[in-house]
Write a protein that holds these residues in place. Structure first.
Motif, PDB file in Angstrom:
ATOM      1  N   LEU A  44      47.434 -76.325  15.089  1.00 55.04           N
ATOM      2  CA  LEU A  44      46.458 -75.354  14.610  1.00 55.04           C
ATOM      3  C   LEU A  44      45.064 -75.681  15.164  1.00 55.04           C
ATOM      4  CD1 LEU A  44      46.210 -72.822  12.892  1.00 55.04           C
ATOM      5  CD2 LEU A  44      45.854 -74.278  10.903  1.00 55.04           C
TER       6      LEU A  44
ATOM      7  N   TYR B   1      49.796 -64.584  11.295  1.00 55.25           N
ATOM      8  CA  TYR B   1      50.272 -65.636  10.390  1.00 55.25           C
ATOM      9  C   TYR B   1      49.673 -65.541   8.996  1.00 55.25           C
ATOM     10  CZ  TYR B   1      53.240 -68.433  13.416  1.00 55.25           C
ATOM     11  OH  TYR B   1      54.271 -68.887  14.189  1.00 55.25           O
TER      12      TYR B   1
ATOM     13  N   HIS C 151      54.107 -73.902  11.390  1.00 58.04           N
ATOM     14  CA  HIS C 151      54.064 -72.870  10.347  1.00 58.04           C
ATOM     15  C   HIS C 151      55.395 -72.808   9.605  1.00 58.04           C
ATOM     16  CE1 HIS C 151      54.120 -68.870   8.517  1.00 58.04           C
ATOM     17  NE2 HIS C 151      52.823 -69.096   8.334  1.00 58.04           N
ATOM     18  N   ASP C 152      56.486 -72.820  10.355  1.00 57.97           N
ATOM     19  CA  ASP C 152      57.818 -72.748   9.736  1.00 57.97           C
ATOM     20  C   ASP C 152      58.090 -73.943   8.825  1.00 57.97           C
ATOM     21  OD1 ASP C 152      58.122 -70.416  11.158  1.00 57.97           O
ATOM     22  OD2 ASP C 152      59.578 -71.236  12.587  1.00 57.97           O
TER      23      ASP C 152
ATOM     24  N   TRP D 189      45.436 -72.054   7.407  1.00 57.89           N
ATOM     25  CA  TRP D 189      45.757 -70.940   8.304  1.00 57.89           C
ATOM     26  C   TRP D 189      44.695 -69.852   8.185  1.00 57.89           C
ATOM     27  CZ3 TRP D 189      49.394 -71.263  11.994  1.00 57.89           C
ATOM     28  CH2 TRP D 189      50.310 -72.301  11.890  1.00 57.89           C
TER      29      TRP D 189
END
Length: 125
Positions: free
Chosen positions: A43, A69, A99-100, A109
């Motif tokens: 990120l 997202y 993210h997953d 995020w």
């Protein structure tokens, strides 16, 4: 997220629009043989890439991916997958995996998407 593809035929042209889920599938498919190193914090690496050159098409796409997202309605074109070089593809796979896995809270995020938007607004005037 829906797995849908729509065709926008306004003004007599056809443009394939992909849902974020379908765009991610295409990114993973294209990146399946990429072996570039991935950052510890994808990120932050995405934000750095955006800040390094926010006018680049890759940076604009990264900004839209971050927006997707956090739940913003964003569509993608299939051809946009080819805008990424191998380093950015590796970064995107790391971002998707992060993210997953849920390793970062939603507030991170959101912060990243807001920061990316701000970087784009600066260059857009």
């Amino acid at each position: 997220m829906t797995n849908s593809m729509t065709i926008d035929d306004s003004a007599g042209s056809s443009v394939e629009r992909l849902s974020f889920a379908m765009f991610q599938e295409q990114l993973r498919y294209v990146a399946r043989f990429v072996t570039a190193a991935t950052p510890a914090n994808p990120l932050d690496a995405v934000l750095k890439a955006i800040h390094n050159n926010p006018a680049m098409s890759q940076a604009r796409l990264l900004t839209r991916i971050l927006a997707a997202y956090i739940g913003r309605q964003v569509s993608f074109r299939s051809a946009e997958v080819s805008a990424f070089d191998k380093e950015h593809l590796a970064l995107l796979v790391a971002l998707m995996d992060s993210h997953d896995a849920g390793t970062l809270p939603a507030t991170e995020w959101q912060r990243a998407a807001d920061e990316a938007d701000a970087a784009q607004r600066v260059i857009d005037g």
